[in-house]
Design an enzyme around this catalytic site. Structure first.
Site, short mmCIF file in Angstrom:
data_model
loop_
_atom_site.label_atom_id
_atom_site.label_comp_id
_atom_site.label_asym_id
_atom_site.label_seq_id
_atom_site.Cartn_x
_atom_site.Cartn_y
_atom_site.Cartn_z
N CYS A 137 0.86 -1.15 0.02
CA CYS A 137 0.06 0.06 -0.11
C CYS A 137 0.98 1.35 -0.07
O CYS A 137 0.78 2.21 0.75
CB CYS A 137 -1.02 0.09 1.26
SG CYS A 137 -1.83 -1.51 1.46
N ALA A 138 1.69 1.41 -0.92
CA ALA A 138 2.78 2.24 -1.00
C ALA A 138 2.60 3.88 -1.43
O ALA A 138 3.18 4.66 -0.89
CB ALA A 138 3.89 1.63 -1.77
N ALA A 139 1.62 3.77 -2.40
CA ALA A 139 1.37 5.38 -2.78
C ALA A 139 0.79 6.11 -1.56
O ALA A 139 0.28 5.61 -0.64
CB ALA A 139 0.42 5.23 -4.09
N ASP A 199 -3.35 -5.85 -6.77
CA ASP A 199 -4.07 -5.90 -5.45
C ASP A 199 -3.45 -6.87 -4.59
O ASP A 199 -3.25 -8.17 -4.46
CB ASP A 199 -5.39 -6.61 -5.93
CG ASP A 199 -6.46 -6.68 -4.79
OD1 ASP A 199 -6.11 -6.39 -3.82
OD2 ASP A 199 -7.66 -6.82 -5.00
N ASP A 215 1.99 0.24 5.81
CA ASP A 215 0.99 1.32 6.16
C ASP A 215 -0.49 1.28 5.75
O ASP A 215 -1.04 1.61 4.53
CB ASP A 215 1.51 2.54 5.65
CG ASP A 215 0.99 3.80 6.51
OD1 ASP A 215 -0.01 3.80 6.95
OD2 ASP A 215 1.60 5.00 6.26
N CYS A 221 -2.59 5.49 10.31
CA CYS A 221 -2.76 6.75 10.69
C CYS A 221 -4.15 6.90 11.20
O CYS A 221 -5.12 7.76 10.85
CB CYS A 221 -2.73 7.91 9.41
SG CYS A 221 -3.67 7.52 8.11
#
Length: 415
Positions: free
Chosen positions: A233-235, A280, A296, A349
């Site tokens: 989930c890098a972007a 995905d 993240d 977050c």
């Protein structure tokens, strides 16, 4: 008949607020439709500022409105939202009363203008003010419990601008040159409102924008020394850039083409190397195991309420439960992709216990990973790990230095 100057921005702000409170959209999702016809950059910025301040102070604005009416207006009444906009401008943005009235009442064409004018005039004559600290919505206070009183002071103002430096050894020099302050190696904080593209070092890729708390997860993996890490989930890429700068060979996976394009643009600007991959994470299978994985995870993002106060009014138990289920599916897959001795950093977050502390307990009980407690020396000065060795930040921490987003971070190792 020519439009009243400034009216399109107020009309857009009204649409933004309606989209959040009535339809549960994010401000970002609502901008396309709400801003149609608003072309000037300063008008678009004003619309966002008005809507953000309304959502930040909504409970207190409503209390003022209710104090000046014989009968409480319906929560979703248009006149209430227009009054919210008028009061937010007068009390938070310093807009002169005559400009507030001139751009507010036309929003009620064919509606109760006299009522709105009367309520606003009554509060102006009283010299009404907002409290120093925003009052959080009841459902948020119910979820956050006694933490709410510590978090709320950090929500009074929009956040300042945090930069993550490509070369942490240049921290002091760059902070001095840019007129900023540093709260950790590789970090510089500048006043909000700074035009990012105009800052020294932007074109050369010397830094990228990333909240101080958001910089923590990648830091907890240390130096890469050529080892393989998966940024799941890098972007849009802040974590990938940090890992690449620390010497990791990064596979940066994300499902969103638009967000992955942002990541690629940041790689080009900074000159850092990584391998972006659109896939995905729930169905993708790697060709090899990884020495480290940074997850993240998708979450409710309630920890970003300083900059995105819409989350205070959109997120409830249903959304939290959905995120918890998705997070566990991603954590389970990530754990299977770790090489022996490989480390997993799980981060969200979010300020919700279900997405943070409860997930850490679940990881420890079900996935066969061992915790790697975080030491105080690994964190910015003024922060400390929890008793379990995890990281929990919230907007009220480091308030004297401008605060930071709310994050939960835990670190694990595959035996």
């Amino acid at each position: 008949m020519p439009s009243t100057p400034g009216l399109p921005a107020r009309r857009a702000a009204l649409k933004l607020i309606d989209a959040v409170l009535r339809r549960g959209e994010t401000l970002e999702q609502a901008e396309g439709a709400a801003m149609s016809g608003v072309h000037a950059a300063e008008d678009r910025a004003l619309a966002r500022a008005i809507a953000t301040e309304v959502l930040r102070w909504l409970t207190d604005l409503d209390a003022l409105i209710d104090s000046a009416t014989k009968q409480n207006l319906p929560y979703d009444a248009k006149v209430r939202s227009v009054l919210r906009i008028m009061l937010a401008q007068a009390l938070r943005l310093g807009t002169p009363p005559h400009a507030v009235v001139a751009t507010g009442l036309p929003l009620l064409a064919g509606g109760p203008r006299r009522l709105a004018h009367g309520v606003f005039s009554t509060l102006a004559k009283r010299e009404a003010t907002l409290p120093v600290v925003p009052t959080l919505p009841d459902r948020v206070r119910a979820r956050w419990g006694e933490r709410a009183d510590a978090i709320a002071p950090g929500l009074a103002d929009p956040p300042e601008l945090d930069l993550a430096l490509r070369d942490p050894s240049q921290t002091d020099a760059r902070a001095a040159a840019m007129g900023g302050v540093s709260l950790a190696p590789g970090h510089v904080r500048l006043p909000r409102g700074t035009a990012v593209e105009a800052l020294e070092g932007f074109a050369e890729g010397k830094w990228w924008v990333q909240d101080l708390a958001a910089q923590t997860p990648a830091r907890l993996l240390g130096e890469g020394e050529g080892r393989h890490v998966l940024d799941l989930c890098a972007a849009p890429g802040g974590k990938t850039l940090a890992l690449a700068a620390a010497g990791w060979k990064v596979t940066a996976l994300d499902i969103s083409k638009r967000r992955l394009d942002l990541l690629k643009a940041n790689l080009r600007r900074t000159g850092l190397a990584a391998s972006p991959l659109r896939a995905d994470a729930l169905t993708w299978e790697p060709k090899h195991r990884f020495d480290a994985i940074l997850l993240d995870a998708p979450c409710t993002a309630t920890g970003t309420c300083r900059r995105h106060p819409d989350v205070l009014h959109r997120i409830g138990r249903g959304q939290i439960a959905e995120m918890v289920e998705l997070q566990r599916a991603l954590i389970t897959r990530a754990a299977d992709w770790l090489a022996p001795g490989g480390r997993l950093v799980y981060a969200v977050c979010s300020l919700e216990e279900e997405e943070g502390e409860a997930q850490a307990r679940w990881i420890g009980e079900t996935l066969g990973l061992d915790p790697v407690p975080v030491a105080a020396a690994e964190l910015p000065a003024g922060l400390a790990p929890t008793g379990e060795g995890h990281v929990r930040t919230h907007p009220g921490l480091l308030a004297e230095a401008g605060g930071l987003d709310g994050f939960f971070v835990s670190r694990w190792v595959r035996p």
